[in-house]
Write a protein that holds these residues in place. Structure first.
Motif, PDB file in Angstrom:
ATOM      1  N   ILE A 278      46.219  73.226 -40.895  1.00 54.89           N
ATOM      2  CA  ILE A 278      47.593  72.918 -40.528  1.00 54.89           C
ATOM      3  C   ILE A 278      47.863  73.522 -39.158  1.00 54.89           C
ATOM      4  O   ILE A 278      47.308  74.569 -38.824  1.00 54.89           O
TER       5      ILE A 278
ATOM      6  N   ALA B  61      55.653  71.064 -46.136  1.00 54.03           N
ATOM      7  CA  ALA B  61      55.838  72.320 -45.395  1.00 54.03           C
ATOM      8  C   ALA B  61      57.307  72.745 -45.428  1.00 54.03           C
ATOM      9  O   ALA B  61      57.613  73.917 -45.673  1.00 54.03           O
TER      10      ALA B  61
ATOM     11  N   ALA C  57      51.532  75.983 -46.341  1.00 52.74           N
ATOM     12  CA  ALA C  57      51.789  76.839 -45.185  1.00 52.74           C
ATOM     13  C   ALA C  57      50.467  77.217 -44.534  1.00 52.74           C
ATOM     14  O   ALA C  57      49.402  77.078 -45.148  1.00 52.74           O
TER      15      ALA C  57
ATOM     16  N   ALA D   5      45.073  75.656 -44.142  1.00 52.93           N
ATOM     17  CA  ALA D   5      46.306  75.390 -44.891  1.00 52.93           C
ATOM     18  C   ALA D   5      46.109  75.851 -46.325  1.00 52.93           C
ATOM     19  O   ALA D   5      45.020  75.707 -46.886  1.00 52.93           O
TER      20      ALA D   5
END
Length: 91
Positions: free
Chosen positions: A23, A48, A54, A67
């Motif tokens: 991510i 998210a 996150a 992630a």
């Protein structure tokens, strides 16, 4: 969790739980699987913003980091499919 997740959102949680996701560190993070851009960034942004996925750790703005499911994300994932959640934990 009181928010209903659609099929694509549930599949994305499963994919993040598999440990192959990255991510970007940003206010609207982009999601990648095995180095490839996720085809549905709207879903990534929603997950998210809901606090379900996150970055595993802080990074520079725009940097890709692993992630992970948040505690809330793990709870939602486990509630959706306890069998799938146990299989993901075994990976």
């Amino acid at each position: 969790m009181d928010v209903e997740l659609n099929h694509r959102e549930r599949a994305t949680l499963k994919a993040v739980a598999s440990g192959h996701a990255e991510i970007t560190c940003s206010s609207e993070p982009d999601l990648f699987f095995d180095g490839l851009t996720c085809c549905d960034q709207t879903t990534a942004h929603r997950l998210a913003n809901l606090g379900l996925i996150a970055p595993a750790h802080d990074g520079r703005p725009g940097e890709r980091v692993p992630a992970v499911l948040t505690d809330t994300g793990r709870a939602a994932f486990t509630a959706l499919s306890p069998t799938l959640a146990r299989a993901s934990n075994a990976m």
